[in-house]
Design a protein around this motif. Structure first.
Motif, PDB file in Angstrom:
ATOM      1  N   THR A 159      30.970  44.887  43.151  1.00  0.00           N
ATOM      2  CA  THR A 159      29.981  45.005  42.541  1.00  0.00           C
ATOM      3  C   THR A 159      30.950  43.834  41.495  1.00  0.00           C
ATOM      4  O   THR A 159      30.053  42.422  41.322  1.00  0.00           O
ATOM      5  N   LEU A 160      31.819  44.361  40.451  1.00  0.00           N
ATOM      6  CA  LEU A 160      32.498  42.965  40.775  1.00  0.00           C
ATOM      7  C   LEU A 160      33.240  41.700  40.926  1.00  0.00           C
ATOM      8  O   LEU A 160      33.013  40.690  40.052  1.00  0.00           O
ATOM      9  N   ALA A 161      33.384  41.862  42.306  1.00  0.00           N
ATOM     10  CA  ALA A 161      33.531  41.116  42.659  1.00  0.00           C
ATOM     11  C   ALA A 161      32.476  39.936  42.743  1.00  0.00           C
ATOM     12  O   ALA A 161      32.365  39.035  42.298  1.00  0.00           O
ATOM     13  N   THR A 162      31.110  40.537  42.878  1.00  0.00           N
ATOM     14  CA  THR A 162      29.935  39.526  42.973  1.00  0.00           C
ATOM     15  C   THR A 162      29.834  38.922  41.565  1.00  0.00           C
ATOM     16  O   THR A 162      29.344  37.955  41.976  1.00  0.00           O
TER      17      THR A 162
ATOM     18  N   MET B  51      32.090  39.525  56.316  1.00  0.00           N
ATOM     19  CA  MET B  51      33.957  39.785  56.946  1.00  0.00           C
ATOM     20  C   MET B  51      33.437  41.111  56.878  1.00  0.00           C
ATOM     21  O   MET B  51      34.982  41.890  57.905  1.00  0.00           O
ATOM     22  N   GLY B  52      32.483  41.975  56.967  1.00  0.00           N
ATOM     23  CA  GLY B  52      32.252  43.852  57.263  1.00  0.00           C
ATOM     24  C   GLY B  52      32.671  43.645  59.168  1.00  0.00           C
ATOM     25  O   GLY B  52      33.938  44.407  59.420  1.00  0.00           O
ATOM     26  N   VAL B  53      32.255  42.505  59.579  1.00  0.00           N
ATOM     27  CA  VAL B  53      32.225  41.888  61.358  1.00  0.00           C
ATOM     28  C   VAL B  53      33.554  42.373  61.874  1.00  0.00           C
ATOM     29  O   VAL B  53      34.033  42.583  62.614  1.00  0.00           O
ATOM     30  N   LEU B  54      34.117  40.877  60.612  1.00  0.00           N
ATOM     31  CA  LEU B  54      35.530  40.451  61.257  1.00  0.00           C
ATOM     32  C   LEU B  54      36.656  41.855  60.748  1.00  0.00           C
ATOM     33  O   LEU B  54      37.230  42.014  61.613  1.00  0.00           O
ATOM     34  N   ALA B  55      36.130  42.475  59.588  1.00  0.00           N
ATOM     35  CA  ALA B  55      37.047  43.425  59.468  1.00  0.00           C
ATOM     36  C   ALA B  55      37.301  45.108  60.060  1.00  0.00           C
ATOM     37  O   ALA B  55      38.573  45.390  60.545  1.00  0.00           O
TER      38      ALA B  55
ATOM     39  N   ALA C 261      37.947  29.765  46.097  1.00  0.00           N
ATOM     40  CA  ALA C 261      38.263  31.259  45.137  1.00  0.00           C
ATOM     41  C   ALA C 261      37.349  31.878  45.624  1.00  0.00           C
ATOM     42  O   ALA C 261      37.105  32.944  45.568  1.00  0.00           O
ATOM     43  N   GLU C 262      35.831  31.137  45.359  1.00  0.00           N
ATOM     44  CA  GLU C 262      35.047  31.769  46.168  1.00  0.00           C
ATOM     45  C   GLU C 262      35.260  32.968  47.365  1.00  0.00           C
ATOM     46  O   GLU C 262      34.348  34.217  47.883  1.00  0.00           O
ATOM     47  N   VAL C 263      35.957  32.328  48.169  1.00  0.00           N
ATOM     48  CA  VAL C 263      35.303  32.969  49.344  1.00  0.00           C
ATOM     49  C   VAL C 263      36.480  33.993  49.357  1.00  0.00           C
ATOM     50  O   VAL C 263      36.626  35.157  49.647  1.00  0.00           O
ATOM     51  N   GLY C 264      37.167  34.140  48.730  1.00  0.00           N
ATOM     52  CA  GLY C 264      37.893  35.091  48.327  1.00  0.00           C
ATOM     53  C   GLY C 264      37.679  36.560  47.566  1.00  0.00           C
ATOM     54  O   GLY C 264      37.421  37.565  47.739  1.00  0.00           O
TER      55      GLY C 264
ATOM     56  N   GLY D 138      35.056  42.397  47.955  1.00  0.00           N
ATOM     57  CA  GLY D 138      33.840  42.264  47.934  1.00  0.00           C
ATOM     58  C   GLY D 138      33.468  42.133  49.195  1.00  0.00           C
ATOM     59  O   GLY D 138      32.485  43.775  49.203  1.00  0.00           O
ATOM     60  N   GLY D 139      33.367  41.837  50.550  1.00  0.00           N
ATOM     61  CA  GLY D 139      32.881  42.469  51.536  1.00  0.00           C
ATOM     62  C   GLY D 139      33.416  43.465  51.532  1.00  0.00           C
ATOM     63  O   GLY D 139      32.657  44.530  52.654  1.00  0.00           O
TER      64      GLY D 139
END
Length: 288
Positions: free
Chosen positions: A168-171, A189-193, A67-70, A75-76
């Protein structure tokens, strides 16, 4: 944590330094001369490496649940797209206008939380929201015959603020993980996206020594180090102190735009920027 003295806690100088650094982000982005998408990807890459070193050194790593990965992914993605929109806005309006408009984040966060049923919309906050919206309209420059590009810059800054509110809400769903680990994984996540478009842009980009210096400072100093400064400050300062010192960021951005780039906002634009900062200050003061 009870409020502590600025002098004994060391929170005030950390927050001031972090906000001073934040105010010069636009300078580095513009001076790099690189495409925005590539700048954001390099910032994510270098920031992730710097924060990974800090997380390892401070032993803050915890294995995320599924769930945290999601939530980290949501967020990322929102965080890096927020940077893409904000950095692009610099070229359409100015660093000063984009940064000040970007600071309507608290109101957008309030609206999103109300829409999602997480928090009721307090009626007493509506006048400050309306004042901020008037400020946004004035900041666009269109009321003074400004070019449509100025309005595009304002819209991009608003989009960036909305994406930051989503981040912020995701974090907020990641209370078990440390802030530094969350930021590090969001940047991964940003690097991958952004890997594919960034590599395509890198093939034709002009990497001068100045460009490398700008992105290196942006990634390592204005991301990895700045995040650790802010997190340490948040642990030491009251909400009221954090809200007050946060206004150093837009003020520095305005000064950079004026003194370095020579951008002078039109009178109504300047008034709009003042109204936005006044509205956000009043809103945050009421929350403290």
């Amino acid at each position: 944590m009870p409020p502590q003295s600025f002098d004994t806690s060391g929170g005030s100088w950390r927050m001031v330094l972090a906000m001073l650094l934040s105010g010069t982000i636009g300078l580095l982005v513009v001076e790099s001369g690189l495409p925005v998408m590539l700048v954001v990807w390099l910032r994510c890459l270098l920031g992730a490496l710097g924060l990974a070193a800090w997380v390892a050194y401070s032993r803050q790593w915890l294995r995320p649940t599924r769930a945290e990965v999601g939530w980290l992914a949501v967020g990322g993605l929102a965080l890096v797209l927020n940077w893409v929109c904000l950095f692009t806005a610099y070229g359409h309006s100015s660093i000063a206008v984009a940064t000040v408009v970007y600071h309507v984040q608290p109101f957008i966060l309030l609206l999103l939380a109300a829409m999602l049923g997480q928090e009721a919309m307090p009626v007493r906050k509506l006048p400050w929201l309306l004042l901020a919206l008037v400020g946004v309209a004035l900041s666009s420059g269109l009321l003074e015959g400004g070019h449509a590009a100025s309005w595009a810059g304002v819209l991009l800054a608003l989009a960036a603020a909305s994406l930051y509110a989503v981040a912020t809400l995701a974090t907020q769903r990641l209370k078990r993980l440390s802030a530094a680990q969350i930021a590090m994984l969001q940047m991964v996540m940003g690097v991958l996206a952004l890997a594919v478009p960034a590599w395509q842009l890198a093939a034709s980009a002009q990497f001068s020594a100045k460009a490398w210096a700008a992105v290196a400072v942006l990634g390592l100093v204005h991301t990895a180090w700045m995040y650790t400064l802010m997190y340490a400050a948040f642990q030491r300062l009251s909400a009221q102190a954090i809200a007050g010192l946060s206004f150093i960021y837009p003020v520095v951005a305005v000064l950079v735009d004026l003194l370095w780039f020579g951008h002078h906002p039109a009178p109504l634009q300047a008034l709009g920027m003042v109204l936005i900062l006044l509205a956000v200050w009043a809103y945050r003061k009421g929350k403290s």
